[in-house]
Design a protein around this motif. Structure first.
Motif, PDB file in Angstrom:
ATOM      1  N   VAL A   1      -4.864  -6.079  -7.506  1.00 61.96           N
ATOM      2  CA  VAL A   1      -6.170  -5.582  -7.061  1.00 61.96           C
ATOM      3  C   VAL A   1      -6.011  -4.632  -5.877  1.00 61.96           C
ATOM      4  O   VAL A   1      -6.642  -3.565  -5.818  1.00 61.96           O
ATOM      5  N   VAL A   2      -5.163  -5.008  -4.922  1.00 63.27           N
ATOM      6  CA  VAL A   2      -4.933  -4.148  -3.752  1.00 63.27           C
ATOM      7  C   VAL A   2      -4.358  -2.802  -4.173  1.00 63.27           C
ATOM      8  O   VAL A   2      -4.815  -1.740  -3.731  1.00 63.27           O
ATOM      9  N   LEU A   3      -3.378  -2.827  -5.046  1.00 62.78           N
ATOM     10  CA  LEU A   3      -2.764  -1.580  -5.499  1.00 62.78           C
ATOM     11  C   LEU A   3      -3.789  -0.692  -6.200  1.00 62.78           C
ATOM     12  O   LEU A   3      -3.838   0.519  -5.971  1.00 62.78           O
ATOM     13  N   LEU A   4      -4.632  -1.290  -7.024  1.00 61.57           N
ATOM     14  CA  LEU A   4      -5.654  -0.521  -7.734  1.00 61.57           C
ATOM     15  C   LEU A   4      -6.654   0.100  -6.765  1.00 61.57           C
ATOM     16  O   LEU A   4      -6.994   1.288  -6.877  1.00 61.57           O
ATOM     17  N   LEU A   5      -7.120  -0.681  -5.793  1.00 63.48           N
ATOM     18  CA  LEU A   5      -8.106  -0.187  -4.826  1.00 63.48           C
ATOM     19  C   LEU A   5      -7.534   0.947  -3.975  1.00 63.48           C
ATOM     20  O   LEU A   5      -8.205   1.956  -3.729  1.00 63.48           O
ATOM     21  N   VAL A   6      -6.283   0.790  -3.536  1.00 64.18           N
ATOM     22  CA  VAL A   6      -5.682   1.831  -2.698  1.00 64.18           C
ATOM     23  C   VAL A   6      -5.385   3.081  -3.521  1.00 64.18           C
ATOM     24  O   VAL A   6      -5.501   4.207  -3.020  1.00 64.18           O
ATOM     25  N   ALA A   7      -5.020   2.913  -4.791  1.00 64.93           N
ATOM     26  CA  ALA A   7      -4.822   4.076  -5.657  1.00 64.93           C
ATOM     27  C   ALA A   7      -6.130   4.855  -5.814  1.00 64.93           C
ATOM     28  O   ALA A   7      -6.141   6.097  -5.782  1.00 64.93           O
ATOM     29  N   CYS A   8      -7.240   4.150  -5.962  1.00 64.68           N
ATOM     30  CA  CYS A   8      -8.550   4.807  -6.049  1.00 64.68           C
ATOM     31  C   CYS A   8      -8.908   5.470  -4.722  1.00 64.68           C
ATOM     32  O   CYS A   8      -9.507   6.560  -4.702  1.00 64.68           O
TER      33      CYS A   8
ATOM     34  N   GLY B   1      -0.299  10.152  -3.291  1.00 64.42           N
ATOM     35  CA  GLY B   1      -1.060  11.226  -2.667  1.00 64.42           C
ATOM     36  C   GLY B   1      -0.277  12.522  -2.589  1.00 64.42           C
ATOM     37  O   GLY B   1      -0.856  13.605  -2.417  1.00 64.42           O
ATOM     38  N   LEU B   2       1.044  12.452  -2.741  1.00 63.90           N
ATOM     39  CA  LEU B   2       1.873  13.657  -2.726  1.00 63.90           C
ATOM     40  C   LEU B   2       1.671  14.487  -3.989  1.00 63.90           C
ATOM     41  O   LEU B   2       2.182  15.610  -4.085  1.00 63.90           O
ATOM     42  N   ALA B   3       0.932  13.939  -4.952  1.00 65.04           N
ATOM     43  CA  ALA B   3       0.714  14.645  -6.216  1.00 65.04           C
ATOM     44  C   ALA B   3      -0.084  15.938  -6.026  1.00 65.04           C
ATOM     45  O   ALA B   3      -0.099  16.797  -6.902  1.00 65.04           O
ATOM     46  N   ASP B   4      -0.739  16.077  -4.879  1.00 66.94           N
ATOM     47  CA  ASP B   4      -1.459  17.332  -4.600  1.00 66.94           C
ATOM     48  C   ASP B   4      -0.518  18.522  -4.592  1.00 66.94           C
ATOM     49  O   ASP B   4      -0.909  19.646  -4.924  1.00 66.94           O
ATOM     50  N   ALA B   5       0.747  18.262  -4.188  1.00 66.97           N
ATOM     51  CA  ALA B   5       1.809  19.280  -4.218  1.00 66.97           C
ATOM     52  C   ALA B   5       1.469  20.544  -3.429  1.00 66.97           C
ATOM     53  O   ALA B   5       1.928  21.636  -3.753  1.00 66.97           O
ATOM     54  N   GLY B   6       0.653  20.401  -2.398  1.00 67.12           N
ATOM     55  CA  GLY B   6       0.350  21.553  -1.549  1.00 67.12           C
ATOM     56  C   GLY B   6      -0.620  22.545  -2.151  1.00 67.12           C
ATOM     57  O   GLY B   6      -0.773  23.661  -1.629  1.00 67.12           O
ATOM     58  N   VAL B   7      -1.308  22.153  -3.226  1.00 63.69           N
ATOM     59  CA  VAL B   7      -2.230  23.082  -3.893  1.00 63.69           C
ATOM     60  C   VAL B   7      -3.394  23.466  -2.974  1.00 63.69           C
ATOM     61  O   VAL B   7      -3.801  24.630  -2.927  1.00 63.69           O
ATOM     62  N   ALA B   8      -3.933  22.499  -2.224  1.00 64.33           N
ATOM     63  CA  ALA B   8      -5.063  22.788  -1.340  1.00 64.33           C
ATOM     64  C   ALA B   8      -4.680  23.817  -0.277  1.00 64.33           C
ATOM     65  O   ALA B   8      -5.422  24.770  -0.004  1.00 64.33           O
ATOM     66  N   GLN B   9      -3.507  23.636   0.333  1.00 65.09           N
ATOM     67  CA  GLN B   9      -3.059  24.577   1.356  1.00 65.09           C
ATOM     68  C   GLN B   9      -2.816  25.959   0.764  1.00 65.09           C
ATOM     69  O   GLN B   9      -3.203  26.984   1.334  1.00 65.09           O
ATOM     70  N   ALA B  10      -2.188  26.001  -0.407  1.00 62.18           N
ATOM     71  CA  ALA B  10      -1.933  27.285  -1.060  1.00 62.18           C
ATOM     72  C   ALA B  10      -3.240  27.970  -1.448  1.00 62.18           C
ATOM     73  O   ALA B  10      -3.381  29.196  -1.311  1.00 62.18           O
ATOM     74  N   SER B  11      -4.214  27.184  -1.914  1.00 60.66           N
ATOM     75  CA  SER B  11      -5.510  27.745  -2.296  1.00 60.66           C
ATOM     76  C   SER B  11      -6.229  28.318  -1.087  1.00 60.66           C
ATOM     77  O   SER B  11      -6.843  29.390  -1.155  1.00 60.66           O
ATOM     78  N   ALA B  12      -6.151  27.601   0.040  1.00 65.99           N
ATOM     79  CA  ALA B  12      -6.790  28.084   1.258  1.00 65.99           C
ATOM     80  C   ALA B  12      -6.177  29.414   1.701  1.00 65.99           C
ATOM     81  O   ALA B  12      -6.895  30.359   2.052  1.00 65.99           O
ATOM     82  N   SER B  13      -4.850  29.490   1.678  1.00 67.19           N
ATOM     83  CA  SER B  13      -4.175  30.731   2.089  1.00 67.19           C
ATOM     84  C   SER B  13      -4.555  31.893   1.171  1.00 67.19           C
ATOM     85  O   SER B  13      -4.821  33.006   1.621  1.00 67.19           O
ATOM     86  N   LYS B  14      -4.597  31.619  -0.133  1.00 66.18           N
ATOM     87  CA  LYS B  14      -4.946  32.671  -1.086  1.00 66.18           C
ATOM     88  C   LYS B  14      -6.390  33.120  -0.893  1.00 66.18           C
ATOM     89  O   LYS B  14      -6.690  34.322  -0.941  1.00 66.18           O
ATOM     90  N   CYS B  15      -7.297  32.157  -0.663  1.00 69.45           N
ATOM     91  CA  CYS B  15      -8.707  32.500  -0.460  1.00 69.45           C
ATOM     92  C   CYS B  15      -8.912  33.338   0.790  1.00 69.45           C
ATOM     93  O   CYS B  15      -9.726  34.264   0.804  1.00 69.45           O
ATOM     94  N   ILE B  16      -8.189  33.003   1.850  1.00 71.17           N
ATOM     95  CA  ILE B  16      -8.312  33.764   3.100  1.00 71.17           C
ATOM     96  C   ILE B  16      -7.919  35.211   2.867  1.00 71.17           C
ATOM     97  O   ILE B  16      -8.585  36.143   3.326  1.00 71.17           O
TER      98      ILE B  16
ATOM     99  N   THR C   1       0.820  -1.222   0.000  1.00 69.18           N
ATOM    100  CA  THR C   1       0.000   0.000   0.000  1.00 69.18           C
ATOM    101  C   THR C   1       0.848   1.264   0.000  1.00 69.18           C
ATOM    102  O   THR C   1       0.363   2.337  -0.356  1.00 69.18           O
ATOM    103  N   GLY C   2       2.117   1.135   0.384  1.00 71.59           N
ATOM    104  CA  GLY C   2       2.989   2.309   0.376  1.00 71.59           C
ATOM    105  C   GLY C   2       3.198   2.871  -1.018  1.00 71.59           C
ATOM    106  O   GLY C   2       3.418   4.076  -1.195  1.00 71.59           O
ATOM    107  N   VAL C   3       3.090   1.995  -2.035  1.00 70.08           N
ATOM    108  CA  VAL C   3       3.294   2.442  -3.419  1.00 70.08           C
ATOM    109  C   VAL C   3       2.223   3.436  -3.849  1.00 70.08           C
ATOM    110  O   VAL C   3       2.533   4.568  -4.238  1.00 70.08           O
ATOM    111  N   PRO C   4       0.928   3.088  -3.771  1.00 74.45           N
ATOM    112  CA  PRO C   4      -0.096   4.066  -4.176  1.00 74.45           C
ATOM    113  C   PRO C   4      -0.248   5.232  -3.194  1.00 74.45           C
ATOM    114  O   PRO C   4      -0.601   6.340  -3.607  1.00 74.45           O
TER     115      PRO C   4
END
Length: 208
Positions: free
Chosen positions: A131-138, A58-73, A51-54
């Motif tokens: 199957v496990v890798l696919l499910l955890v990626a989803c 999750g790091l693909a977000d690249a901090g966009v959510a946090q940056a968006s929140a700061s900008k919106c504030i 499960t560590g592979v998929p």
């Protein structure tokens, strides 16, 4: 704000932010013994490796959510409400695109790679590993959508609500895994439980 409103806000924030660490502590204290009791060291270790592979995707977000929140504030502080909405729309479009990309990458990796052999997994067949890798990626793809909601809640001065939802989401994950293990589920059942938990939490967040 009147003094009693300030006191209420302080207590609300303290309760919400206290709730998150308590949930994290409970999950950390319960999850490892739970897996070891039902699966043993070897199987649990292979679950972590697989499960560590998929989960790294999750790091693909690249901090966009946090940056968006700061900008919106900052934009809402300037009363630039239309700009804040545009920022949130962009963040949502980005996270949706990344989530779809992660799901596609998960499918490609699950189909094209023999993870059982590559990772030297002795108790997991190649088909089960895929199957496990696919499910955890989803699962990761679905949970990424929570970043958009978090940005909106923080920007709209509802940070305690965000903290409560994040903590509750971790609890739902733990409960789902516990049920899967209790009823004798293996790696596929645990991965499916995580995905169903993420879908349930996403539906609850959208309803909120």
């Amino acid at each position: 704000f009147p003094s009693h409103d300030i006191g209420y806000r302080f207590l609300l924030n303290a309760a919400a932010y206290g709730y998150g660490p308590v949930v994290t502590l409970v999950v950390q204290l319960v999850q490892v013994p739970l897996f070891l009791a039902f699966w043993g060291v070897e199987k649990y270790g292979e679950w972590l490796v697989l499960t560590g592979v998929p989960l790294m995707l999750g790091l693909a977000d690249a901090g966009v959510a946090q940056a968006s929140a700061s900008k919106c504030i900052m934009e809402m502080g300037r009363k630039s409400f239309e700009e804040a909405r545009n920022t949130l729309r962009t963040a949502r479009a980005y996270t949706t695109m990344v989530a779809l990309l992660l799901a596609a990458v998960g499918i490609a990796l699950a189909i094209s790679v023999d993870w059982s052999t590559l990772l030297k997994l002795s108790s997991v067949s190649p088909a089960s590993a895929s199957v496990v890798l696919l499910l955890v990626a989803c699962y990761v793809a679905v949970t990424l959508q929570g970043g958009y909601l978090g940005a909106w809640l923080r920007a709209s001065d509802q940070t305690p609500v965000h903290a409560f939802i994040e903590g509750s989401t971790r609890l739902v994950d733990l409960c789902s895994l516990t049920l899967a293990l209790y009823f004798g589920g293996g790696l596929i059942s645990a991965a499916a439980a995580l995905l169903l938990s993420a879908i349930f939490s996403a539906q609850y967040r959208d309803w909120e």
